[in-house]
Structure formats: C-alpha cells, structure tokens
Design a protein around this motif. Structure first.
Motif, PDB file in Angstrom:
ATOM      1  N   ASP A 124       0.827  -1.213   0.000  1.00 56.43           N
ATOM      2  CA  ASP A 124       0.000   0.000   0.000  1.00 56.43           C
ATOM      3  C   ASP A 124       0.858   1.257   0.000  1.00 56.43           C
ATOM      4  OD1 ASP A 124      -2.233  -1.590   0.020  1.00 56.43           O
ATOM      5  OD2 ASP A 124      -2.611  -1.345   2.174  1.00 56.43           O
ATOM      6  N   ASP A 125       2.016   1.188   0.665  1.00 56.90           N
ATOM      7  CA  ASP A 125       2.912   2.340   0.763  1.00 56.90           C
ATOM      8  C   ASP A 125       3.892   2.439  -0.406  1.00 56.90           C
ATOM      9  OD1 ASP A 125       1.718   2.962   3.152  1.00 56.90           O
ATOM     10  OD2 ASP A 125       3.290   2.083   4.398  1.00 56.90           O
ATOM     11  N   TYR A 126       3.936   1.431  -1.264  1.00 57.43           N
ATOM     12  CA  TYR A 126       4.898   1.392  -2.354  1.00 57.43           C
ATOM     13  C   TYR A 126       4.621   2.513  -3.352  1.00 57.43           C
ATOM     14  CZ  TYR A 126       7.604  -0.460  -6.276  1.00 57.43           C
ATOM     15  OH  TYR A 126       8.483  -0.623  -7.308  1.00 57.43           O
ATOM     16  N   ALA A 127       5.642   3.313  -3.621  1.00 55.08           N
ATOM     17  CA  ALA A 127       5.476   4.479  -4.491  1.00 55.08           C
ATOM     18  C   ALA A 127       6.009   4.245  -5.903  1.00 55.08           C
ATOM     19  CB  ALA A 127       6.188   5.682  -3.878  1.00 55.08           C
ATOM     20  N   GLY A 128       6.596   3.089  -6.158  1.00 56.34           N
ATOM     21  CA  GLY A 128       7.108   2.811  -7.490  1.00 56.34           C
ATOM     22  C   GLY A 128       8.621   2.683  -7.504  1.00 56.34           C
ATOM     23  N   LYS A 129       9.166   2.489  -8.689  1.00 53.12           N
ATOM     24  CA  LYS A 129      10.605   2.310  -8.861  1.00 53.12           C
ATOM     25  C   LYS A 129      11.159   3.555  -9.540  1.00 53.12           C
ATOM     26  CE  LYS A 129      13.946  -0.827 -10.911  1.00 53.12           C
ATOM     27  NZ  LYS A 129      14.119  -2.057 -11.678  1.00 53.12           N
ATOM     28  N   PHE A 130      12.218   4.099  -8.970  1.00 45.92           N
ATOM     29  CA  PHE A 130      12.827   5.321  -9.492  1.00 45.92           C
ATOM     30  C   PHE A 130      14.323   5.125  -9.632  1.00 45.92           C
ATOM     31  CE2 PHE A 130       8.931   6.472  -7.385  1.00 45.92           C
ATOM     32  CZ  PHE A 130       8.349   7.369  -8.260  1.00 45.92           C
ATOM     33  N   GLN A 131      14.923   5.836 -10.572  1.00 50.53           N
ATOM     34  CA  GLN A 131      16.357   5.730 -10.821  1.00 50.53           C
ATOM     35  C   GLN A 131      17.178   6.411  -9.726  1.00 50.53           C
ATOM     36  OE1 GLN A 131      17.869   3.964 -13.275  1.00 50.53           O
ATOM     37  NE2 GLN A 131      15.815   3.222 -13.750  1.00 50.53           N
ATOM     38  N   SER A 132      16.585   7.421  -9.090  1.00 52.73           N
ATOM     39  CA  SER A 132      17.338   8.162  -8.065  1.00 52.73           C
ATOM     40  C   SER A 132      16.358   8.812  -7.100  1.00 52.73           C
ATOM     41  CB  SER A 132      18.199   9.249  -8.718  1.00 52.73           C
ATOM     42  OG  SER A 132      17.351  10.237  -9.291  1.00 52.73           O
ATOM     43  N   LEU A 133      16.888   9.310  -5.982  1.00 62.00           N
ATOM     44  CA  LEU A 133      16.065  10.048  -5.025  1.00 62.00           C
ATOM     45  C   LEU A 133      15.507  11.314  -5.666  1.00 62.00           C
ATOM     46  CD1 LEU A 133      18.149   9.711  -1.749  1.00 62.00           C
ATOM     47  CD2 LEU A 133      15.934   8.688  -2.251  1.00 62.00           C
ATOM     48  N   ALA A 134      16.289  11.911  -6.556  1.00 64.10           N
ATOM     49  CA  ALA A 134      15.828  13.120  -7.242  1.00 64.10           C
ATOM     50  C   ALA A 134      14.609  12.810  -8.103  1.00 64.10           C
ATOM     51  CB  ALA A 134      16.951  13.702  -8.102  1.00 64.10           C
ATOM     52  N   ASP A 135      14.657  11.694  -8.830  1.00 65.20           N
ATOM     53  CA  ASP A 135      13.504  11.298  -9.647  1.00 65.20           C
ATOM     54  C   ASP A 135      12.288  11.026  -8.780  1.00 65.20           C
ATOM     55  OD1 ASP A 135      15.024  11.518 -11.924  1.00 65.20           O
ATOM     56  OD2 ASP A 135      15.376   9.354 -12.142  1.00 65.20           O
ATOM     57  N   PHE A 136      12.515  10.411  -7.622  1.00 68.44           N
ATOM     58  CA  PHE A 136      11.415  10.136  -6.703  1.00 68.44           C
ATOM     59  C   PHE A 136      10.778  11.444  -6.212  1.00 68.44           C
ATOM     60  CE2 PHE A 136      10.033   9.704  -2.247  1.00 68.44           C
ATOM     61  CZ  PHE A 136       8.938   8.875  -2.438  1.00 68.44           C
ATOM     62  N   ALA A 137      11.607  12.364  -5.765  1.00 64.87           N
ATOM     63  CA  ALA A 137      11.096  13.634  -5.245  1.00 64.87           C
ATOM     64  C   ALA A 137      10.331  14.404  -6.322  1.00 64.87           C
ATOM     65  CB  ALA A 137      12.252  14.482  -4.711  1.00 64.87           C
ATOM     66  N   GLU A 138      10.886  14.458  -7.507  1.00 63.38           N
ATOM     67  CA  GLU A 138      10.218  15.171  -8.596  1.00 63.38           C
ATOM     68  C   GLU A 138       8.903  14.482  -8.969  1.00 63.38           C
ATOM     69  OE1 GLU A 138      11.078  16.904 -13.093  1.00 63.38           O
ATOM     70  OE2 GLU A 138      12.610  15.678 -12.101  1.00 63.38           O
ATOM     71  N   GLY A 139       8.942  13.152  -9.084  1.00 61.38           N
ATOM     72  CA  GLY A 139       7.740  12.402  -9.450  1.00 61.38           C
ATOM     73  C   GLY A 139       6.642  12.552  -8.412  1.00 61.38           C
ATOM     74  N   LEU A 140       6.995  12.457  -7.137  1.00 59.62           N
ATOM     75  CA  LEU A 140       6.002  12.587  -6.074  1.00 59.62           C
ATOM     76  C   LEU A 140       5.413  13.994  -6.050  1.00 59.62           C
ATOM     77  CD1 LEU A 140       4.611  11.188  -3.699  1.00 59.62           C
ATOM     78  CD2 LEU A 140       6.459  12.009  -2.242  1.00 59.62           C
ATOM     79  N   THR A 141       6.251  14.989  -6.245  1.00 57.14           N
ATOM     80  CA  THR A 141       5.780  16.374  -6.246  1.00 57.14           C
ATOM     81  C   THR A 141       4.788  16.604  -7.379  1.00 57.14           C
ATOM     82  OG1 THR A 141       7.863  17.130  -5.269  1.00 57.14           O
ATOM     83  CG2 THR A 141       6.514  18.788  -6.364  1.00 57.14           C
ATOM     84  N   ARG A 142       5.122  16.111  -8.539  1.00 56.88           N
ATOM     85  CA  ARG A 142       4.229  16.298  -9.691  1.00 56.88           C
ATOM     86  C   ARG A 142       2.943  15.455  -9.543  1.00 56.88           C
ATOM     87  NH1 ARG A 142       6.954  19.466 -12.946  1.00 56.88           N
ATOM     88  NH2 ARG A 142       9.204  19.306 -13.137  1.00 56.88           N
ATOM     89  N   GLU A 143       3.077  14.246  -9.006  1.00 55.53           N
ATOM     90  CA  GLU A 143       1.920  13.357  -8.852  1.00 55.53           C
ATOM     91  C   GLU A 143       0.897  13.901  -7.861  1.00 55.53           C
ATOM     92  OE1 GLU A 143       1.331   9.171  -6.722  1.00 55.53           O
ATOM     93  OE2 GLU A 143       2.655   9.026  -8.450  1.00 55.53           O
ATOM     94  N   THR A 144       1.356  14.572  -6.834  1.00 57.19           N
ATOM     95  CA  THR A 144       0.447  15.087  -5.810  1.00 57.19           C
ATOM     96  C   THR A 144      -0.211  16.391  -6.234  1.00 57.19           C
ATOM     97  OG1 THR A 144       2.269  16.206  -4.669  1.00 57.19           O
ATOM     98  CG2 THR A 144       1.673  13.999  -3.899  1.00 57.19           C
ATOM     99  N   GLY A 145       0.128  16.862  -7.408  1.00 51.15           N
ATOM    100  CA  GLY A 145      -0.507  18.080  -7.912  1.00 51.15           C
ATOM    101  C   GLY A 145       0.064  19.354  -7.315  1.00 51.15           C
ATOM    102  N   ALA A 146       1.218  19.239  -6.681  1.00 49.08           N
ATOM    103  CA  ALA A 146       1.845  20.417  -6.084  1.00 49.08           C
ATOM    104  C   ALA A 146       2.671  21.126  -7.146  1.00 49.08           C
ATOM    105  CB  ALA A 146       2.731  20.001  -4.910  1.00 49.08           C
ATOM    106  N   GLY A 147       2.138  21.237  -8.315  1.00 52.94           N
ATOM    107  CA  GLY A 147       2.825  21.799  -9.476  1.00 52.94           C
ATOM    108  C   GLY A 147       3.839  22.888  -9.165  1.00 52.94           C
ATOM    109  N   VAL A 148       4.845  22.936  -9.984  1.00 56.60           N
ATOM    110  CA  VAL A 148       5.909  23.928  -9.863  1.00 56.60           C
ATOM    111  C   VAL A 148       5.818  24.850 -11.073  1.00 56.60           C
ATOM    112  CG1 VAL A 148       8.404  24.262  -9.772  1.00 56.60           C
ATOM    113  CG2 VAL A 148       7.376  22.238  -8.701  1.00 56.60           C
ATOM    114  N   PRO A 149       5.708  26.140 -10.839  1.00 58.36           N
ATOM    115  CA  PRO A 149       5.684  27.075 -11.975  1.00 58.36           C
ATOM    116  C   PRO A 149       6.945  26.919 -12.824  1.00 58.36           C
ATOM    117  CG  PRO A 149       5.136  28.192  -9.920  1.00 58.36           C
ATOM    118  CD  PRO A 149       5.599  26.825  -9.552  1.00 58.36           C
ATOM    119  N   ASP A 150       6.786  27.030 -14.125  1.00 58.11           N
ATOM    120  CA  ASP A 150       7.910  26.826 -15.047  1.00 58.11           C
ATOM    121  C   ASP A 150       9.099  27.719 -14.728  1.00 58.11           C
ATOM    122  OD1 ASP A 150       6.471  24.915 -16.398  1.00 58.11           O
ATOM    123  OD2 ASP A 150       5.786  26.282 -17.976  1.00 58.11           O
ATOM    124  N   HIS A 151       8.844  28.957 -14.341  1.00 52.85           N
ATOM    125  CA  HIS A 151       9.960  29.889 -14.110  1.00 52.85           C
ATOM    126  C   HIS A 151      10.722  29.572 -12.821  1.00 52.85           C
ATOM    127  CE1 HIS A 151       6.694  31.740 -11.816  1.00 52.85           C
ATOM    128  NE2 HIS A 151       7.644  32.364 -11.105  1.00 52.85           N
TER     129      HIS A 151
END
Length: 168
Positions: A124-151
């Motif tokens: 239930d807690d499994y978030a998927g497979k990622f190449q790095s911690l950076a990919d995990f952080a970016e993926g989780l941030t985008r998945e939760t809808g906490a969008g980051v403005p392009d600039h």
C-alpha cells in the motif's frame, strides 16, 4: 501410473489449477496409527471450501472417529511458509495475497516475520521504482498536484529534496 496420468496431475481434484496455492490436510488419527490419509485442497477457493474438504477427508478416514487434522504440506505459495497448525483463515488470506502479489509478496511476507498485515501495508505504501532520489522527489511532487511554476523549476534541487524525504 497409467499413461493418461501425469505426475503434475496426481493428487488434484476437479477444478484445481496446477499452479494455484494448495495444502495437504492430513488426518492425525490415521497418522498417529502409522497410516497416511489426507487430501490436497485448493487454498484459493475460500475458507468454507477448506472446511468442507477437510470434513469429507476425515469422514473417509480409516480410523474411527477421526477429528483432528494438520497441514502436512503445501505447494505454490512462492516460498512463503505455513505452520502445520495454520488456521484456514490464515491459509486463505496468504493464498489470496500470493495470487495477487506473487513471489515479491511471499518475500515481503517472510521479510516481515510472516506478518501478512505488514506485507500488505508495504504494498500500500509502495510508491514505485525510481532511478534516483531526485527522480522520486520530482515524481512525487508532480503526482500530488503540487505543481511547480515553469519559471521556478530550475531553482529546485530535486536531489536535496529527495534526500530530505528519505530522512523523514
């Protein structure tokens, strides 16, 4: 053994798949008298099915008034282990989990000391497979809808953010 029987089918009752989790339930009265009497039963057909098949096996026992049984063997549980005295509730729950999650589920079950609830919670807690911690952080941030403005995207240190997530 006749030519029409193959070793893979011996011991199976109608409607069982060769790869489904199943248990061998033995009559303890017969066992204590030096006789082998038992039955292979599918573990994926539910607790009531196990009880019905066990009662039928005990009724056919060569020993009078046979009442006690034990799980003397099991197959297709992907490496997970069962006790001789495992409850049918436990057997069915584990079989269902193994059918859903396969070998990885069995490994998690063993890893957590045969604690099925902990193994389920891990999935239930499994978030998927990622190449790095950076990919995990970016993926989780985008998945939760906490969008980051392009600039602002170039100012985010995803590796540092991933490291912080790992620490927490």
């Amino acid at each position: 053994m006749t030519n029409s029987q193959t070793p893979a089918l011996i011991g199976f009752t109608n409607g069982q798949r060769a790869d489904e989790p199943r248990i061998y339930v033995a009559c303890l009265a017969a066992y204590n008298c030096g006789r082998l009497h038992g039955r292979w039963i599918s573990a994926v057909k539910g607790e009531e099915h196990l009880w019905e098949e066990t009662r039928a096996m005990l009724a056919e026992s060569p020993e009078l008034e046979a009442e006690e049984w034990g799980v003397h063997d099991f197959e297709n549980f992907a490496g997970a282990h069962l006790s001789e005295y495992a409850s049918f509730e436990t057997v069915c729950a584990l079989a269902e989990f193994i059918e859903e999650r396969g070998r990885l589920g069995a490994k998690l079950y063993r890893h957590f000391g045969d604690d099925l609830e902990q193994a389920r919670a891990t999935f239930d807690d499994y978030a998927g497979k990622f190449q790095s911690l950076a990919d995990f952080a970016e993926g989780l941030t985008r998945e939760t809808g906490a969008g980051v403005p392009d600039h602002l995207e170039y100012y985010i240190d995803w590796q540092a953010m991933g490291r912080d997530m790992e620490l927490n």
